[in-house]
Write an enzyme that holds these catalytic residues in place. Sequence first.
Site, mmCIF file in Angstrom:
data_model
loop_
_atom_site.group_PDB
_atom_site.id
_atom_site.type_symbol
_atom_site.label_atom_id
_atom_site.label_comp_id
_atom_site.label_asym_id
_atom_site.label_seq_id
_atom_site.Cartn_x
_atom_site.Cartn_y
_atom_site.Cartn_z
ATOM 1 N N HIS A 140 -15.317 27.350 -36.072
ATOM 2 C CA HIS A 140 -15.948 26.141 -35.534
ATOM 3 C C HIS A 140 -16.983 25.647 -36.539
ATOM 4 O O HIS A 140 -17.658 26.450 -37.197
ATOM 5 C CB HIS A 140 -16.616 26.467 -34.201
ATOM 6 N N GLY A 149 -21.312 11.125 -20.416
ATOM 7 C CA GLY A 149 -20.147 10.296 -20.163
ATOM 8 C C GLY A 149 -19.239 10.150 -21.355
ATOM 9 O O GLY A 149 -18.599 9.115 -21.547
ATOM 10 N N GLY A 150 -19.188 11.202 -22.184
ATOM 11 C CA GLY A 150 -18.345 11.168 -23.364
ATOM 12 C C GLY A 150 -16.861 11.234 -23.024
ATOM 13 O O GLY A 150 -16.464 11.397 -21.862
#
Length: 314
Positions: free
Chosen positions: A104, A266-267
């Site tokens: 990552h 709110g992605g």
Amino acid sequence: MNTDRVKEFLLELQELIVERMEQVDGKTFRRDGWERPEGGGGLSCLVEEGLVLERGGVNFSHVKGDKLPPSASAHRPELAGRRWEAMGVSLVMHPRNPYAPTSHMNVRFFVAHPSSSPASGGGEGGGEPVWWFGGGMDLTPYYGFEEDATHFHAMCRRALDPFDTSYYPRFKKWCDEYFFLKHRNEPRGIGGIFFDDLSEGGFEHCFNLVESVGDHFLSAYVPLLERRADTPYGEREREFQLYRRGRYVEFNLVFDRGTLFGLQSGGRTESILMSMPPVATWRYDWKPATGTPEARLYSDFLRPRDWLGEFPSA
């Protein structure tokens, strides 16, 4: 502070990494542009069922909002209510081969703008923007190899040493503490580097550091992936890989600040949850048999280690 320069670098970094991973995998990534109704948008680049990667994704996002979500203001309550914008590149590589590690990487820039509400004491011109950088990279092996761990950490140190030789030990410790599953009392992997809320030294210093971290990811990870991708494996190794991937899911949904921020703000859900492994399993109270390679992951790798001190030639 220059947000346009940061955005330009992030988009170039995304394309550079996607092009290199396409070479490694042999399959073209899907490129999926999107817009956010509340402000901003991004580009998600993803491969699934690749030749090397079971799933790999590299996301760019630049999103804006009128009010900081709780995950962003928890450490800075004085900024609650401010307008904000955030941009970054976030990636996760989940190889098919259990001997190849998951990795990552994330680099991001955040700005909290002066609030325009009367209660804040001024309009758009009142106060100054507050900005910071964050990011890092880490490695999550399923079968441990000392040479892989030392190489990855050596690249992390190489990315940071030109800016301050105290950064690598400091950010390594931060990574060990952050990527830790408290409810399991175990690390997610063998760490790497992690930093957040970074503004010390000024904008140019921090921006150049983040550029260096992003630019070192491929040299840190690709040699390990290419070294392990063709290792023969069987059902036992595959089952253990899927079991350990369950820990990855647990961390991302319970602790990861980026996931929480994305969902709270709110992605785009598809992009936020792209980091999840495509297949994972859970087993009740399972433990590896003593003396097995699976047990060695726990005893020798899933604990903080001074990889570069133990292997100083790295």
